[in-house]
Design a protein around this motif. Structure first.
Motif, PDB file in Angstrom:
ATOM      1  N   UNK A 147       5.759  63.376 -17.775  1.00 46.41           N
ATOM      2  CA  UNK A 147       6.257  62.748 -16.541  1.00 46.41           C
ATOM      3  C   UNK A 147       6.140  61.234 -16.625  1.00 46.41           C
ATOM      4  N   UNK A 148       5.050  60.785 -17.217  1.00 45.08           N
ATOM      5  CA  UNK A 148       4.839  59.336 -17.351  1.00 45.08           C
ATOM      6  C   UNK A 148       5.889  58.729 -18.281  1.00 45.08           C
ATOM      7  N   UNK A 149       6.210  59.460 -19.345  1.00 44.67           N
ATOM      8  CA  UNK A 149       7.221  58.973 -20.310  1.00 44.67           C
ATOM      9  C   UNK A 149       8.601  58.933 -19.654  1.00 44.67           C
ATOM     10  N   UNK A 150       8.941  60.023 -18.907  1.00 49.78           N
ATOM     11  CA  UNK A 150      10.239  60.064 -18.211  1.00 49.78           C
ATOM     12  C   UNK A 150      10.340  58.941 -17.190  1.00 49.78           C
ATOM     13  N   UNK A 151       9.236  58.695 -16.490  1.00 50.17           N
ATOM     14  CA  UNK A 151       9.227  57.645 -15.472  1.00 50.17           C
ATOM     15  C   UNK A 151       9.443  56.283 -16.116  1.00 50.17           C
ATOM     16  N   UNK A 152       8.817  56.059 -17.277  1.00 46.71           N
ATOM     17  CA  UNK A 152       8.974  54.772 -17.976  1.00 46.71           C
ATOM     18  C   UNK A 152      10.418  54.587 -18.430  1.00 46.71           C
ATOM     19  N   UNK A 153      11.028  55.661 -18.922  1.00 48.87           N
ATOM     20  CA  UNK A 153      12.417  55.569 -19.387  1.00 48.87           C
ATOM     21  C   UNK A 153      13.338  55.257 -18.218  1.00 48.87           C
ATOM     22  N   UNK A 154      13.097  55.947 -17.098  1.00 47.07           N
ATOM     23  CA  UNK A 154      13.944  55.707 -15.931  1.00 47.07           C
ATOM     24  C   UNK A 154      13.780  54.276 -15.427  1.00 47.07           C
ATOM     25  N   UNK A 155      12.561  53.804 -15.428  1.00 46.28           N
ATOM     26  CA  UNK A 155      12.303  52.429 -14.974  1.00 46.28           C
ATOM     27  C   UNK A 155      12.966  51.424 -15.932  1.00 46.28           C
ATOM     28  N   UNK A 156      12.982  51.732 -17.227  1.00 37.56           N
ATOM     29  CA  UNK A 156      13.626  50.852 -18.209  1.00 37.56           C
ATOM     30  C   UNK A 156      15.133  50.830 -17.969  1.00 37.56           C
ATOM     31  N   UNK A 157      15.710  52.010 -17.705  1.00 34.72           N
ATOM     32  CA  UNK A 157      17.149  52.082 -17.423  1.00 34.72           C
ATOM     33  C   UNK A 157      17.470  51.262 -16.181  1.00 34.72           C
ATOM     34  N   UNK A 158      16.624  51.335 -15.211  1.00 35.07           N
ATOM     35  CA  UNK A 158      16.847  50.571 -13.981  1.00 35.07           C
ATOM     36  C   UNK A 158      16.761  49.077 -14.249  1.00 35.07           C
ATOM     37  N   UNK A 159      15.864  48.679 -15.135  1.00 38.09           N
ATOM     38  CA  UNK A 159      15.736  47.261 -15.486  1.00 38.09           C
ATOM     39  C   UNK A 159      17.008  46.781 -16.192  1.00 38.09           C
ATOM     40  N   UNK A 160      17.543  47.636 -17.048  1.00 37.25           N
ATOM     41  CA  UNK A 160      18.778  47.265 -17.757  1.00 37.25           C
ATOM     42  C   UNK A 160      19.920  47.072 -16.767  1.00 37.25           C
TER      43      UNK A 160
END
Length: 1007
Positions: free
Chosen positions: A493-506
């Motif tokens: 869940x932590x990894x998925x959350x980080x990926x989603x947050x990275x996509x949002x930053x992009x």
């Protein structure tokens, strides 16, 4: 004024000591706090502490006294010996602590309460009586009790009722809430004072009218004065005439009295002459004969005395002789009686020895019988002592007693032999040793039983611990796998959350293009490429929104997973800790069990065949039965000895009784009387008395005879001399001459009587001569009229004078009443004039504010108070809710209060149409306004607001709390809210929590 600290002990349900210090955390950080707790937990008791410590009052009871606490069970916590309430507060004068205490004394009676006031600046107590402490607190704070309660305790519930009340009800409620009932009393008092003043004037005016009706006219008054003068002169003339008549009557009385006295004197003179003649005829001759023989008077008297003495001596000789003969006869009778008593012939010489020997013989026999009786009593007591522990009673029938003893001895001996054979005891002497052995064995049996039960308890506890270990073992095995899985899920869940947050930053990096895309309008050309279709604009906007939603969902899932992982790890740690503790405990119990088994087998080997609690109890019962039998053997042995020892005592008692009977027969045959000592003593006393009496009579008779001889010789000599004297003076005999001789007192009385009669005769003659002279003088001036005529004239004149005097007094009374009425009328007129001046202000005041119920002034004052209260409430209401203002109703409106809705263009609507939350906001603003009104001259920095927050929606509740927080921040007030609302409890972090603990007590916790 600000409350700094509340301290109390044993107040109502709050048992023990408690302290709330507003100068310390958490109150220094958050001065807005909540007082929470269920109904009856003691929330109101905290407010009671404040008013009790300052004013010795509590809102629910009023003034507190020892009797109030005793009868109502208030203040002092049940089953406690003392109570205390202390408030530390700051004011303009400094910091002070006011304390109230009460306690129960050692006699379990309640002492009176005590109060004291401490000045923190000087560090000393203020020297005041307890009754003056509330007044001093009022002076320091600047508020009395009623003002303090209204300024500090905001009871918005009363204002909620006030808002919806009609005009008349609103006035009563406002009077109650603000404590302005004094205005009603002033109106009533003005009415009563005016009525009282007017009533007094009316009464006095009525009195003047009555006086006018009874007043004389001027002509009547003058006529009465003239009539009084004439009648008074007539009275004076008649009094002179009456005095003259009285003098004439007195003169007549004097003449009559002198004539009467003269007649009496003539009678007295004649009587005195007659008495003198009679005296000469009777006593005069005797007095002459007495004076003739008076030279030999002493000889004649001695002759008479000797003759009388001779007769007395002859009579005494005869009496003594007869008594001597009687005494000798009594001596002979006593000798005869003594001989009969002793049974031997006694004489005058041997009587004393004979009776004393006889007495000793009887006493010796009586002493022997008494000795037997004493021995009988001793042996009977000895017998009772021997049989006191038996059921056999000692009776006078010795044959029956002996039979009962033999029967009982035979029975007890048989029972004793059976018990000895049952327990195989050779002799009774072995019983104590057997009992000691049994007691030792019983103690060891009980010790063995106790150790056996301890072993059973250890085994039971070991089984329970083992069961717990079995329950924990599956959890201990499955928990690591579950935690491992949760750890992986959390990491994913932590990894998925980080990926989603990275996509949002992009996406955010392309913010400028996105801004342009947001401005594109469908159907219009793009300024960059000219296209009218813009699919990326919608796609990008949707992608960002989706990402944010996914991130929020993942964040929540991640937080939940991490929290679950933490709980499972903590749970695993607890399981491991419990498993370890149970394992250690099981080892200790198993070791203890081995030690207990070893101790039983080593120290109590003889009880190894007993395997259960029931077997131990059965064995213990058998030992108890043997113990009882041994005790019975001891008791039977004692009874057997008692019966055995009693039998010879019974035989001895029978012998003593027989010997006593023989002695009784000997005594009765020798002496039938009841008291030999008294009888012999009386006999001896009579004997001595008779002998002494015989000797005394003989001596007396000898003395009398000698006196008789001497007086005869003397009498013969005196007779010779007196016979010669009688012969010379012509007396027939000595006896004849002796009869004419008077005693000295008799002769003296005769002479005195003769002289008194002569003196009376001389005095009567002289007095008669004087009275004749006086009578002659009075006759010359005596009036001619007779005395009855003069008395009749006096009576008539006196009656006429009395009537005239009564008429004068009546006229004088009428004239005095006239003057008194004139003076009273003048005084009343002056008083009425003065009272009319004084009552003018009361009349004016009554016209302005007075009526019989005080309603006029009360309504006026309440209207002013309401206007001021509404003005202050609207100021507070702006902070709480900018929508409404409160106003008084207009003439055409309903008589309830009006809410002005500013969001609806100033629309006026009745407060009855408001919702519960809106009503609370308005009533809270009214409560705050009352606090402002009550403390207009004093700064109050401590407030307590009661219930009502439960009617607010979340938004209004937040707004209300924001306002209270702002009020607290702006004014540095300490604000306490009493509430049950859970959301309020969550919003206000600082809380005074009250919880019920059972038995009627509560506890206090500050968080």
């Amino acid at each position: 004024m600000k409350i700094l600290k509340i301290e109390f002990e044993n107040i109502n349900s709050l048992k023990g000591s408690h302290s709330i210090d507003f100068t310390k955390e958490p109150f220094t950080t958050n001065s807005l706090f909540a007082i929470t707790g269920p109904t009856g937990s003691g929330k109101s008791s905290i407010l009671d502490v404040i008013s009790l410590a300052l004013f010795n009052h509590v809102p629910r009871l009023g003034k507190i006294t020892k009797n109030e606490i005793t009868t109502k069970g208030a203040i002092l916590t049940r089953n406690q010996k003392n109570a205390m309430a202390r408030i530390t507060y700051s004011c303009n004068s400094g910091i002070y602590s006011s304390q109230w205490t009460i306690e129960i004394n050692r006699n379990n009676n309640l002492n009176d309460y005590e109060m004291e006031l401490h000045d923190h600046q000087s560090g000393k107590l203020i020297d005041l009586k307890k009754s003056l402490i509330p007044g001093k607190n009022e002076e320091l704070i600047g508020l009395n009790y009623d003002q303090f309660i209204k300024a500090v305790l905001l009871a918005q519930g009363e204002f909620a009722q006030f808002l919806r009340a009609k005009k008349d009800e609103r006035g009563e409620l406002l009077e109650k809430i603000t404590g302005t009932g004094i205005y009603r009393q002033l109106g009533i008092r003005a009415f009563e004072k005016n009525k009282e003043a007017s009533q007094e004037i009316i009464q006095q005016q009525n009195e003047i009218r009555i006086i006018d009706q009874n007043l004389l006219s001027n002509e009547d008054f003058a006529e009465k004065q003239l009539d009084l003068k004439e009648k008074s002169q007539t009275c004076e003339n008649w009094r002179s005439e009456i005095d003259s008549i009285k003098k004439a009557i007195e003169l007549k009385k004097s003449v009559s009295e002198l004539e009467s006295q003269l007649s009496i004197l003539k009678s007295s003179e004649a009587k005195a002459k007659s008495q003198l003649e009679d005296f000469e005829k009777e006593q005069g001759k005797r007095l002459q004969m007495h004076e003739k023989i008076e030279p030999k008077a002493e000889g004649f008297r001695e002759w008479s005395q000797n003759a009388s003495r001779i007769k007395e001596l002859e009579a005494e000789k005869s009496r003594l002789f007869n008594k001597l003969i009687s005494t000798k006869k009594n001596i002979e009778e006593l000798l005869e009686n003594a001989s009969v008593l002793t049974g031997s012939k006694l004489s005058e010489e041997n009587l004393e020895k004979g009776i004393f020997d006889f007495r000793q013989q009887v006493l010796d026999l009586q002493q022997k019988r008494a000795d037997k009786l004493s021995l009988y009593t001793t042996r009977k007591e000895q017998l009772k002592t021997e049989l006191r522990d038996t059921e056999i009673l000692v009776s006078d029938d010795l044959a029956e007693l002996k039979s009962n003893l033999n029967t009982a001895f035979s029975t007890i001996s048989s029972d004793l032999n059976q018990l000895l054979q049952k327990h195989q005891i050779a002799a009774i002497e072995d019983i104590p040793e057997e009992l000691e052995k049994l007691r030792v064995f019983q103690k060891r049996s009980r010790d063995a039983y106790r150790y056996f039960m301890e072993l059973q308890d250890s085994r039971k506890e070991s089984g329970a611990v083992l069961e717990q270990l079995k329950l924990l073992e599956p959890e201990l095995k499955s928990a690591p796998e579950k935690i491992n899985k949760l750890s992986k899920d959390t990491a994913l869940l932590k990894s998925d959350l980080a990926n989603k947050q990275l996509s949002l930053e992009n996406l955010k990096l392309r913010a400028s293009l996105e801004e342009h895309r947001k401005n594109l309008v469908e159907g219009k050309p793009c300024p960059l490429c000219g296209a009218t279709d813009h699919p990326l604009a919608e796609e990008n906007e949707g992608s960002a929104s989706v990402l944010e939603t996914e991130i929020a969902s993942l964040t929540k899932s991640y937080e939940n997973s991490r929290e679950l992982l933490t709980r499972e790890e903590s749970k695993l740690e607890n399981i491991r800790k419990n498993f370890s503790e149970y394992s250690e405990k099981l080892k200790a119990l198993q070791l203890l069990e081995k030690e207990q088994i070893q101790r039983l087998s080593t120290n109590f080997e003889e009880f190894s065949n007993l395997k259960s609690k029931e077997e131990f109890q059965k064995y213990e019962n058998s030992l108890e039965e043997k113990s009882r039998d041994l005790a019975n053997i001891e008791r039977s042995s004692r009874l057997s000895n008692s019966y055995k020892n009693a039998l010879p005592i019974v035989d001895e008692i029978q012998e003593i009784i027989d010997a006593g009977k023989n002695l009784k027969l000997q005594i009765d045959s020798l002496y039938p009387g009841t008291n030999i000592q008294n009888d012999i003593q009386q006999l001896h006393t009579n004997w001595i008395r008779l002998l002494q009496e015989r000797d005394s009579l003989t001596e007396q008779l000898k003395t009398i005879s000698s006196q008789y001889t001497k007086i005869i010789e003397k009498q013969q000599k005196i007779e010779g001399e007196l016979k010669a004297f009688c012969l010379v003076h012509d007396f027939e005999s000595i006896e004849t001459a002796r009869n004419f001789l008077l005693s000295e007192s008799e002769a003296r009385n005769f002479r005195r009587e003769k002289q008194q009669i002569a003196d009376q005769l001389t005095s009567a003659h002289a007095s008669g001569k004087t009275l004749l002279e006086q009578l002659s003088k009075l006759k010359k001036i005596e009036p001619e009229q007779e005395r009855p005529i003069l008395e009749e004239q006096l009576k008539e004149k006196t009656t006429e004078l009395a009537n005239m005097d009564t008429a004068c007094k009546e006229i004088d009374r009428i004239l005095k009443n006239y003057e008194d009425n004139i003076n009273r009328k003048t005084k009343l007129q002056e008083e009425i004039s003065e009272k009319e001046k004084q009552s003018k202000r009361w009349r004016i005041l009554n016209e302005l504010i007075g009526d019989s119920k005080g309603k006029k002034f009360n309504d006026f004052a309440q209207d002013l108070t309401l206007s001021r209260l509404l003005s202050l409430a609207n100021v507070r209401l702006k902070d709480l809710n900018d929508r409404y203002l409160i106003d008084k109703p207009k003439v055409q409106e309903d008589d309830g209060l009006v809410a002005i809705d500013q969001h609806m263009g100033g629309q006026r609507r009745s407060v009855k149409t408001l919702s519960g939350g809106e009503t609370f906001i308005l009533s809270l603003s009214m409560a705050l306004a009352l606090s402002d009104l009550a403390s207009k001259n004093v700064e109050i920095n401590s407030l307590f607001i009661d219930e009502g927050f439960g009617t607010l929606d979340p938004e209004t509740l937040d707004q209300t709390l924001d306002t209270l927080e702002r009020l607290q921040a702006e004014s540095s007030k300490t604000i306490g809210i009493i509430s049950h609302v859970d959301s309020l409890k969550e919003r206000i972090s600082t809380q005074i929590k009250l919880t019920r603990n059972g038995q009627g007590y509560s506890s206090l916790e500050i968080t």
